[in-house]
Scaffold this motif. Structure first.
Motif, short mmCIF file in Angstrom:
data_model
loop_
_atom_site.label_atom_id
_atom_site.label_comp_id
_atom_site.label_asym_id
_atom_site.label_seq_id
_atom_site.Cartn_x
_atom_site.Cartn_y
_atom_site.Cartn_z
N TYR A 94 0.81 -1.22 0.00
CA TYR A 94 0.00 0.00 0.00
C TYR A 94 0.85 1.28 0.00
O TYR A 94 0.32 2.38 0.15
CB TYR A 94 -0.92 0.00 1.23
CG TYR A 94 -1.93 -1.13 1.21
CD1 TYR A 94 -3.12 -1.01 0.52
CD2 TYR A 94 -1.65 -2.33 1.86
CE1 TYR A 94 -4.04 -2.05 0.49
CE2 TYR A 94 -2.55 -3.38 1.83
CZ TYR A 94 -3.74 -3.24 1.14
OH TYR A 94 -4.64 -4.27 1.09
N ALA A 97 -0.52 3.30 -2.78
CA ALA A 97 -1.98 3.15 -2.92
C ALA A 97 -2.58 4.39 -3.58
O ALA A 97 -2.17 5.52 -3.31
CB ALA A 97 -2.61 2.92 -1.56
N THR A 101 -8.34 6.35 1.26
CA THR A 101 -8.50 5.66 2.55
C THR A 101 -7.35 4.69 2.79
O THR A 101 -6.89 4.51 3.93
CB THR A 101 -9.83 4.89 2.60
OG1 THR A 101 -9.93 4.02 1.48
CG2 THR A 101 -11.01 5.86 2.62
N GLU A 102 -6.90 4.07 1.70
CA GLU A 102 -5.78 3.14 1.84
C GLU A 102 -4.48 3.89 2.09
O GLU A 102 -3.62 3.42 2.86
CB GLU A 102 -5.66 2.27 0.58
CG GLU A 102 -6.84 1.31 0.41
CD GLU A 102 -6.72 0.47 -0.85
OE1 GLU A 102 -5.84 0.80 -1.70
OE2 GLU A 102 -7.48 -0.50 -1.00
N LYS A 103 -4.32 5.06 1.44
CA LYS A 103 -3.14 5.89 1.68
C LYS A 103 -3.07 6.30 3.15
O LYS A 103 -2.03 6.21 3.80
CB LYS A 103 -3.18 7.14 0.81
CG LYS A 103 -2.88 6.93 -0.66
CD LYS A 103 -2.88 8.26 -1.38
CE LYS A 103 -2.56 8.11 -2.86
NZ LYS A 103 -2.56 9.42 -3.55
N TYR A 106 -2.31 3.35 5.39
CA TYR A 106 -0.90 2.94 5.28
C TYR A 106 -0.01 3.88 6.09
O TYR A 106 0.85 3.43 6.86
CB TYR A 106 -0.46 2.95 3.82
CG TYR A 106 1.03 2.79 3.67
CD1 TYR A 106 1.64 1.55 3.82
CD2 TYR A 106 1.86 3.90 3.42
CE1 TYR A 106 3.02 1.41 3.71
CE2 TYR A 106 3.24 3.76 3.31
CZ TYR A 106 3.81 2.52 3.46
OH TYR A 106 5.18 2.38 3.36
N HIS A 146 -8.16 1.22 10.19
CA HIS A 146 -7.05 1.22 9.24
C HIS A 146 -6.58 -0.22 8.97
O HIS A 146 -6.27 -0.57 7.82
CB HIS A 146 -5.88 2.04 9.77
CG HIS A 146 -6.17 3.48 9.94
ND1 HIS A 146 -6.90 4.20 9.01
CD2 HIS A 146 -5.82 4.38 10.91
CE1 HIS A 146 -6.99 5.45 9.40
NE2 HIS A 146 -6.35 5.59 10.56
N THR A 149 -9.08 -1.72 6.70
CA THR A 149 -8.97 -1.17 5.34
C THR A 149 -7.84 -1.85 4.56
O THR A 149 -7.99 -2.15 3.37
CB THR A 149 -8.70 0.36 5.40
OG1 THR A 149 -9.82 1.00 6.00
CG2 THR A 149 -8.46 0.93 4.00
N LEU A 150 -6.74 -2.10 5.22
CA LEU A 150 -5.60 -2.74 4.56
C LEU A 150 -5.72 -4.27 4.54
O LEU A 150 -4.89 -4.94 3.91
CB LEU A 150 -4.30 -2.35 5.28
CG LEU A 150 -3.97 -0.85 5.32
CD1 LEU A 150 -2.61 -0.63 5.98
CD2 LEU A 150 -3.99 -0.24 3.93
#
Length: 248
Positions: A94, A97, A101-103, A106, A146, A149-150
């Motif tokens: 990621y 990414a 949301t992923e950024k 991460y 988080h 999400t990952l």
């Protein structure tokens, strides 16, 4: 005239702990009789010499167990170190990414993980405490979204499990290894074996020479333990019951 013999027993085939139990068994069986070791001065000397060796032999066994536990602890520590690295690796995809949301997830997780850089190289106790804190934070409301999400929940759980497994093993380890004195279990066993064999053969010989029933009764005590452990070895190897003959 019936010849009195020792029950055949291959002492060398007994495990170290079994051998220790075998020696103790003789003294336990003897103590349940009305026999007096002082009846024969030479027997009493060998009897006492054998008995005084038991504490050191038991200490040697404790040392072996502690060493085995230390090896298991090292393996458990290696397992959690692998899980630490797996958790770190799980967020790497990621780094670039494209989804915001992923950024964000991460960056947040990476900053947290960086706070625990080098945790694998700390002492056992310190690593346990730090990993407890790391897992607790990752499972807290601040970071759990988080983590979700990952998609790295399983990596967090794996680390939690291996850290708990390590701590359970470490906290129940044997402390005998911390003793200043060290023991050579093989050397102690050899001395015990030689001294026991000398005593057993002495009694077997006199049981056939002396008219005093004392020697026959002591031989019966000796053979009681020998038969038990000989049967144990026979069951282990799927053999029949032992013969009665001298085999130390």
């Amino acid at each position: 005239m019936e010849k009195h013999k020792l029950v055949s027993l291959h002492l060398i085939r007994l495990h170290h702990a079994e051998f220790g139990q075998f020696i103790v068994r003789f003294f336990e069986d003897f103590s349940r009789t009305s026999l007096d070791a002082n009846t024969d001065a030479d027997f009493k000397r060998m009897f006492d010499a054998l008995q005084t060796q038991i504490p050191n032999y038991n200490s040697a066994l404790d040392q072996v167990r502690a060493s085995e536990e230390s090896a298991k602890i090292a393996e458990a520590d290696k397992a959690r170190d692998i899980d630490v690295q797996a958790l770190k690796d799980s967020v790497k995809p990621y780094r670039n990414a494209k989804v915001q949301t992923e950024k964000d997830a991460y960056i947040s997780i990476k900053i947290l993980l960086d706070q625990y850089k080098g945790v694998e190289d700390t002492s056992y106790e310190e690593e346990t405490n730090k990993l407890n804190l790391l897992v607790a934070k990752l499972q807290s409301p601040e970071y759990s979204s988080h983590v979700a999400t990952l998609g790295i929940v399983k990596f967090v759980n794996h680390l939690s499990d291996s850290n708990i497994a390590f701590n359970d093993l470490f906290s129940h380890r044997s402390y005998q290894v911390s003793q200043k004195q060290t023991y050579d279990v093989k050397a102690l066993r050899k001395i015990l074996t030689d001294d026991y064999s000398q005593m057993a053969n002495y009694i077997a010989m006199l049981a056939n020479i002396k008219s005093d029933v004392f020697y026959k009764d002591v031989l019966a005590v000796i053979n009681n333990g020998r038969k038990y452990f000989s049967d144990l070895l026979a069951r282990r190897n799927g053999n029949s019951s032992p013969k009665t003959e001298s085999n130390n």
